[in-house]
Scaffold this motif. Sequence first.
Motif, PDB file in Angstrom:
ATOM      1  N   GLY A   2      53.971  43.485  50.110  1.00 31.47           N
ATOM      2  CA  GLY A   2      53.404  42.345  49.408  1.00 31.47           C
ATOM      3  C   GLY A   2      52.988  42.729  47.998  1.00 31.47           C
ATOM      4  O   GLY A   2      52.838  43.900  47.671  1.00 31.47           O
ATOM      5  N   GLN A   3      52.838  41.702  47.171  1.00 29.82           N
ATOM      6  CA  GLN A   3      52.413  41.940  45.796  1.00 29.82           C
ATOM      7  C   GLN A   3      50.956  42.391  45.793  1.00 29.82           C
ATOM      8  O   GLN A   3      50.105  41.778  46.416  1.00 29.82           O
ATOM      9  CB  GLN A   3      52.575  40.664  44.986  1.00 29.82           C
ATOM     10  N   GLN A   4      50.672  43.457  45.073  1.00 24.50           N
ATOM     11  CA  GLN A   4      49.312  43.973  45.011  1.00 24.50           C
ATOM     12  C   GLN A   4      48.529  43.195  43.956  1.00 24.50           C
ATOM     13  O   GLN A   4      49.005  42.974  42.854  1.00 24.50           O
ATOM     14  CB  GLN A   4      49.333  45.458  44.668  1.00 24.50           C
ATOM     15  N   ARG A   5      47.345  42.754  44.303  1.00 24.93           N
ATOM     16  CA  ARG A   5      46.499  41.979  43.408  1.00 24.93           C
ATOM     17  C   ARG A   5      45.621  42.924  42.584  1.00 24.93           C
ATOM     18  O   ARG A   5      45.200  43.965  43.067  1.00 24.93           O
ATOM     19  CB  ARG A   5      45.621  41.049  44.256  1.00 24.93           C
ATOM     20  N   GLU A   6      45.371  42.508  41.321  1.00 21.80           N
ATOM     21  CA  GLU A   6      44.450  43.286  40.493  1.00 21.80           C
ATOM     22  C   GLU A   6      43.090  43.354  41.169  1.00 21.80           C
ATOM     23  O   GLU A   6      42.711  42.458  41.918  1.00 21.80           O
ATOM     24  CB  GLU A   6      44.266  42.605  39.135  1.00 21.80           C
ATOM     25  N   LYS A   7      42.319  44.383  40.873  1.00 18.92           N
ATOM     26  CA  LYS A   7      40.989  44.502  41.437  1.00 18.92           C
ATOM     27  C   LYS A   7      40.104  43.354  40.956  1.00 18.92           C
ATOM     28  O   LYS A   7      39.350  42.770  41.711  1.00 18.92           O
ATOM     29  CB  LYS A   7      40.385  45.850  41.069  1.00 18.92           C
ATOM     30  N   LEU A   8      40.179  43.025  39.660  1.00 17.97           N
ATOM     31  CA  LEU A   8      39.423  41.899  39.102  1.00 17.97           C
ATOM     32  C   LEU A   8      40.377  40.735  38.859  1.00 17.97           C
ATOM     33  O   LEU A   8      41.397  40.899  38.191  1.00 17.97           O
ATOM     34  CB  LEU A   8      38.766  42.286  37.776  1.00 17.97           C
ATOM     35  N   TYR A   9      40.042  39.581  39.404  1.00 18.82           N
ATOM     36  CA  TYR A   9      40.894  38.411  39.220  1.00 18.82           C
ATOM     37  C   TYR A   9      40.058  37.147  39.418  1.00 18.82           C
ATOM     38  O   TYR A   9      38.947  37.189  39.967  1.00 18.82           O
ATOM     39  CB  TYR A   9      42.077  38.441  40.196  1.00 18.82           C
ATOM     40  N   LEU A  10      40.592  36.046  38.938  1.00 21.71           N
ATOM     41  CA  LEU A  10      39.969  34.744  39.149  1.00 21.71           C
ATOM     42  C   LEU A  10      40.668  34.039  40.294  1.00 21.71           C
ATOM     43  O   LEU A  10      41.891  34.063  40.390  1.00 21.71           O
ATOM     44  CB  LEU A  10      40.100  33.874  37.893  1.00 21.71           C
ATOM     45  N   ARG A  11      39.876  33.417  41.141  1.00 23.55           N
ATOM     46  CA  ARG A  11      40.440  32.550  42.175  1.00 23.55           C
ATOM     47  C   ARG A  11      39.779  31.187  42.035  1.00 23.55           C
ATOM     48  O   ARG A  11      38.644  31.063  41.555  1.00 23.55           O
ATOM     49  CB  ARG A  11      40.244  33.128  43.570  1.00 23.55           C
ATOM     50  N   ALA A  12      40.491  30.161  42.429  1.00 26.97           N
ATOM     51  CA  ALA A  12      39.959  28.798  42.353  1.00 26.97           C
ATOM     52  C   ALA A  12      38.764  28.649  43.297  1.00 26.97           C
ATOM     53  O   ALA A  12      38.740  29.231  44.390  1.00 26.97           O
ATOM     54  CB  ALA A  12      41.041  27.785  42.714  1.00 26.97           C
ATOM     55  N   VAL A  13      37.780  27.878  42.858  1.00 30.15           N
ATOM     56  CA  VAL A  13      36.627  27.570  43.707  1.00 30.15           C
ATOM     57  C   VAL A  13      37.109  26.710  44.869  1.00 30.15           C
ATOM     58  O   VAL A  13      37.955  25.824  44.708  1.00 30.15           O
ATOM     59  CB  VAL A  13      35.537  26.827  42.896  1.00 30.15           C
ATOM     60  N   LYS A  14      36.555  26.987  46.059  1.00 28.09           N
ATOM     61  CA  LYS A  14      36.863  26.224  47.273  1.00 28.09           C
ATOM     62  C   LYS A  14      35.597  25.512  47.749  1.00 28.09           C
ATOM     63  O   LYS A  14      34.482  25.881  47.342  1.00 28.09           O
ATOM     64  CB  LYS A  14      37.370  27.159  48.375  1.00 28.09           C
ATOM     65  N   ALA A  15      35.770  24.562  48.630  1.00 29.81           N
ATOM     66  CA  ALA A  15      34.631  23.794  49.144  1.00 29.81           C
ATOM     67  C   ALA A  15      33.563  24.692  49.749  1.00 29.81           C
ATOM     68  O   ALA A  15      32.365  24.423  49.596  1.00 29.81           O
ATOM     69  CB  ALA A  15      35.109  22.752  50.166  1.00 29.81           C
ATOM     70  N   ASP A  16      33.970  25.776  50.397  1.00 28.76           N
ATOM     71  CA  ASP A  16      32.965  26.631  51.037  1.00 28.76           C
ATOM     72  C   ASP A  16      32.246  27.558  50.053  1.00 28.76           C
ATOM     73  O   ASP A  16      31.418  28.374  50.449  1.00 28.76           O
ATOM     74  CB  ASP A  16      33.546  27.400  52.223  1.00 28.76           C
ATOM     75  N   ASP A  17      32.504  27.419  48.749  1.00 24.26           N
ATOM     76  CA  ASP A  17      31.777  28.175  47.723  1.00 24.26           C
ATOM     77  C   ASP A  17      30.518  27.444  47.257  1.00 24.26           C
ATOM     78  O   ASP A  17      29.789  27.963  46.401  1.00 24.26           O
ATOM     79  CB  ASP A  17      32.667  28.418  46.493  1.00 24.26           C
ATOM     80  N   MET A  18      30.257  26.262  47.795  1.00 25.41           N
ATOM     81  CA  MET A  18      29.153  25.443  47.300  1.00 25.41           C
ATOM     82  C   MET A  18      27.815  26.186  47.323  1.00 25.41           C
ATOM     83  O   MET A  18      27.080  26.177  46.330  1.00 25.41           O
ATOM     84  CB  MET A  18      29.024  24.145  48.092  1.00 25.41           C
ATOM     85  N   MET A  19      27.464  26.839  48.405  1.00 24.47           N
ATOM     86  CA  MET A  19      26.164  27.507  48.496  1.00 24.47           C
ATOM     87  C   MET A  19      26.091  28.747  47.603  1.00 24.47           C
ATOM     88  O   MET A  19      25.030  29.044  47.051  1.00 24.47           O
ATOM     89  CB  MET A  19      25.828  27.851  49.947  1.00 24.47           C
ATOM     90  N   LEU A  20      27.194  29.445  47.428  1.00 29.39           N
ATOM     91  CA  LEU A  20      27.224  30.578  46.510  1.00 29.39           C
ATOM     92  C   LEU A  20      26.934  30.087  45.092  1.00 29.39           C
ATOM     93  O   LEU A  20      26.089  30.656  44.395  1.00 29.39           O
ATOM     94  CB  LEU A  20      28.589  31.268  46.549  1.00 29.39           C
ATOM     95  N   LEU A  21      27.585  29.021  44.673  1.00 33.39           N
ATOM     96  CA  LEU A  21      27.352  28.478  43.328  1.00 33.39           C
ATOM     97  C   LEU A  21      25.938  27.912  43.208  1.00 33.39           C
ATOM     98  O   LEU A  21      25.322  28.015  42.142  1.00 33.39           O
ATOM     99  CB  LEU A  21      28.395  27.414  42.990  1.00 33.39           C
ATOM    100  N   TYR A  22      25.418  27.360  44.282  1.00 35.53           N
ATOM    101  CA  TYR A  22      24.035  26.860  44.270  1.00 35.53           C
ATOM    102  C   TYR A  22      23.048  28.007  44.042  1.00 35.53           C
ATOM    103  O   TYR A  22      22.119  27.899  43.241  1.00 35.53           O
ATOM    104  CB  TYR A  22      23.737  26.136  45.594  1.00 35.53           C
ATOM    105  N   ARG A  23      23.277  29.115  44.717  1.00 31.86           N
ATOM    106  CA  ARG A  23      22.411  30.290  44.524  1.00 31.86           C
ATOM    107  C   ARG A  23      22.499  30.780  43.079  1.00 31.86           C
ATOM    108  O   ARG A  23      21.486  31.049  42.435  1.00 31.86           O
ATOM    109  CB  ARG A  23      22.807  31.407  45.494  1.00 31.86           C
TER     110      ARG A  23
END
Length: 160
Positions: A2-23
């Motif tokens: 599989g393609q190896q992902r960079e250590k640092l990258y951006l991923r799209a926000v998902k619905a289950d990120d709501m509490m993380l963003l709230y914090r």
Amino acid sequence: MGQQREKLYLRAVKADDMMLLYRWVNDPAVRKSAFQSEMISLKEHQAWFHHALQNPNVRMFILMDGDEAVGQVRLTVEHEEQTIDYSVDAEKRGRGYGMKLLSLVERDCTPTLPLLGKVKIDNGVSCRLFEKLGYTCEKEKGYNMYHKFVSINDGHKFAG
């Protein structure tokens, strides 16, 4: 393999990120740097978050360091500009994540619209960050307005 992902990258926000963003949004340093510094209630955040997820003019990303979320950035398209809002987790500040986060978002922005960062004058860290990344600064009363136009010729890869 599989393609190896960079250590640092951006991923799209998902619905289950709501509490993380709230914090993150209610972190005392984030509230101090915000133009509206009052704490945000969970009810207000939930309404805003669900609206933002559905809004085609808002793109939200989480900065990942491997499997760990370390910050967030939001691009909001208004008035033919992309306004940047970002923050880094309190435990991760001072490690260069802000610079990497903004550098990565330049690759994922809409290349036909300038980027805009509105920063309180007393937020020296963000002011220096935008300046290091080549944004031009217009001084306003109580804040700095940073502008940058990133073109396709800058060698960046853009996502719609």
